[in-house]
Every structure is written in structure tokens, then in C-alpha cells.
Design a protein around this motif. Structure first.
Motif, short mmCIF file in Angstrom:
data_model
loop_
_atom_site.label_atom_id
_atom_site.label_comp_id
_atom_site.label_asym_id
_atom_site.label_seq_id
_atom_site.Cartn_x
_atom_site.Cartn_y
_atom_site.Cartn_z
N LEU A 121 111.10 62.69 -5.34
CA LEU A 121 111.66 63.35 -5.60
C LEU A 121 113.03 62.74 -6.18
N ASP A 179 117.74 65.36 -7.29
CA ASP A 179 117.06 66.75 -6.47
C ASP A 179 117.38 66.47 -4.90
N LEU A 180 117.57 65.02 -4.36
CA LEU A 180 118.19 65.30 -3.22
C LEU A 180 118.97 65.30 -2.83
N HIS A 211 119.18 69.04 -2.73
CA HIS A 211 118.95 69.39 -0.82
C HIS A 211 119.01 69.31 -0.32
N ALA A 260 120.12 71.84 1.52
CA ALA A 260 119.90 72.87 3.26
C ALA A 260 120.77 72.58 4.51
N TYR A 316 113.50 70.61 6.43
CA TYR A 316 114.29 70.15 5.75
C TYR A 316 114.39 68.33 5.86
N PRO A 320 111.46 66.40 2.50
CA PRO A 320 111.74 65.52 0.92
C PRO A 320 112.79 64.19 1.42
#
Length: 271
Positions: free
Chosen positions: A2, A6-7, A10, A14, A255, A258
Motif C-alpha cells: 500500500l 493509497d493509504l 483509504h 473509510a 477497515y 490496510p
């Protein structure tokens, strides 16, 4: 793997950061109670200085990214995802250092229904790296004052992660557990472990009273905290909590997966 980008995506998708489910009203009430030294909000921390509600709001704006405007009193609270990413980076750095030194670690959560999987992934990786994952005082009783009066809980471990469960709940080792802010479970675990001659942890990982209770005892502690948990951020500001990561601590358990992958990768503990 990741990426940081991308984190960030997310975290916002989320609602781990950005506008979160914790309300502004809840957060401001927590700051007022902490300023009044209500033990429910201190989480085992004994602050070195007096913090009034306005100072706490300024600290939380700095550490979490909540609005610093005291006139903002309603609606969802907000966490800056950049601060969450920075916190996770620092968190990973502490894990990496613990793994390199193979120090004993203790992991505990007051949010077993939400965060057990996150912490269990860390326990597995640290154990594989040679860190003893401590589980002292399993089965011991802990009396905790709740809004319903004094309740007795049992200390238990699931996949290396400490939690408490009500005595009426059967099936030790199963993934049920009680939500708690109390520092009493970690105080009990450490006291019983010391009496038995077991090693003390070199690092405590968790949330709520698990982190503040350890930090107050002078043990290095890192953890996750929501906008209505100022104690961890005060502990960090005063030097008794090494890392406090701002994020919503009560979203769906999957959630957080990641985040586990990201932290372990940054700590060079991915397998």
C-alpha cells in the motif's frame, strides 16, 4: 504493498480520517471532563500540568487537525489524514526499533470488536521477528467502575492481544470482549507478571488505558486515539506516550487491515 497515497485515499474513504463519526459535541465534552480531571477521561494518566478546555482544544487541533475554533460546537469532528499518516509512520518506526532489539512487547485493546485484528497482526509479526509477546495474569479478575456501578471483568488474551471480558461471557479465547477505557487491566497484568518474575515489556501497544496506564508507569507506549480521547495526546505532549496516532477507533474492523499492512511494511516486518 500500500503506497502512502493509497493509504490516504483509504483513510478518507473509510472515514478513519477526514470527517469522522465522532461528533464535535462528544469531543468538546471530553475536553471539559479531562480539564476537570475526571478519571474516565484521564485513562490512567496523571498530567504534569493543568490543562483547561481551551488549551486541550488547541492541542487537539495541532495533533489531530480538529477545528481550533471554540465556536464550532456541532456536527462531525475532523481528523487531518496527513497527521494520521505521520502518526502511522512514527508508530512503524517504534515497531521497527522494538523488532531490531527483540524487546518484550505487550499489546492490549479497549476496542476488541473493532481493533483486535489490527493488533493481532502486529503481535504475529513482532513474535516472528523474535519479540516475546507477553500475556501475564490471564484469567485474573479486574474490578472496574462503570456507569452501571462496579463490574468485575476477567483479563484474557486473543492471538496475543489483551482484552477484558465480562465474567458472564463464556468461552475464554474467543473474540468477544468488553469496551473499556480503564488503566486497571494493564496495571493488574504488569503487577501479576512482575510478582511471577516475568519480564516487563519494553514496549506497550494499544489504546485507551492500556497506553496511558503504561506510559504513566514509565514504560514506552504507542497507540491509536480518536478525537474524544485527549489523554493519549496529552501524554504524547508531556513525554509519557511515544506516539499517539489520530484516527477514528470505532469503524468496521476490516477497515483497519490496510493500516496493518502499511505499518508492517514501513516497519520492515512484512512477511
Amino acid at each position: 504493498m500500500l503506497s502512502t497515497g493509497d493509504l490516504r485515499v483509504h483513510l478518507l474513504a473509510a472515514r478513519l480520517a477526514g470527517p469522522v463519526a465522532t461528533s464535535r459535541e462528544e469531543s468538546l465534552r471530553s475536553y471539559r471532563l479531562f480539564a476537570a480531571r475526571d478519571p474516565r477521561l484521564l485513562l490512567g494518566l496523571d498530567p504534569e500540568r493543568s490543562w483547561d478546555a481551551r488549551e486541550l482544544l488547541a492541542l487537539m487541533a495541532e495533533r489531530c487537525g480538529v477545528s481550533a475554533d471554540p465556536g464550532h460546537t456541532v456536527g462531525p469532528d475532523e481528523i487531518d489524514p496527513e497527521r494520521t499518516v505521520a502518526g502511522l509512520e512514527a508508530f512503524a518506526g517504534r515497531l521497527r526499533r522494538a523488532a531490531e532489539r527483540r524487546v518484550p512487547v505487550f499489546i492490549g485493546t479497549g476496542h476488541p470488536h473493532r481493533l483486535l485484528g489490527f493488533y493481532a497482526g502486529l503481535a504475529d509479526a513482532l513474535s516472528a521477528a523474535g519479540c516475546p509477546v507477553l500475556t501475564p495474569a490471564k484469567g485474573h479478575c479486574v474490578d472496574i467502575t462503570t456507569r452501571f456501578g462496579l463490574r468485575t471483568y476477567n483479563l484474557d488474551y486473543v492471538r496475543g492481544v489483551a482484552l477484558v471480558r465480562e465474567r458472564s461471557v463464556s468461552g475464554a479465547g474467543c473474540e468477544t470482549g468488553a469496551h473499556t477505557h480503564s488503566p486497571l487491566p494493564i496495571r493488574t497484568a504488569l503487577a501479576v507478571g512482575a510478582e511471577a518474575g516475568e519480564p516487563l515489556p519494553g514496549l506497550v501497544i494499544g489504546d485507551h488505558g492500556w497506553v496511558c496506564g503504561a506510559g504513566q508507569l514509565g514504560i514506552e507506549a504507542i497507540g491509536l486515539a480518536d478525537t474524544d480521547d485527549p489523554a493519549l495526546f496529552v501524554g504524547e505532549a508531556e513525554g509519557r506516550v511515544s506516539v499517539a496516532v489520530p484516527l477514528d477507533d470505532a469503524v468496521r474492523s476490516d477497515y483497519y487491515r490496510p493500516l496493518t499492512r502499511y505499518v508492517l511494511n514501513r516497519a520492515c516486518l512484512s512477511r
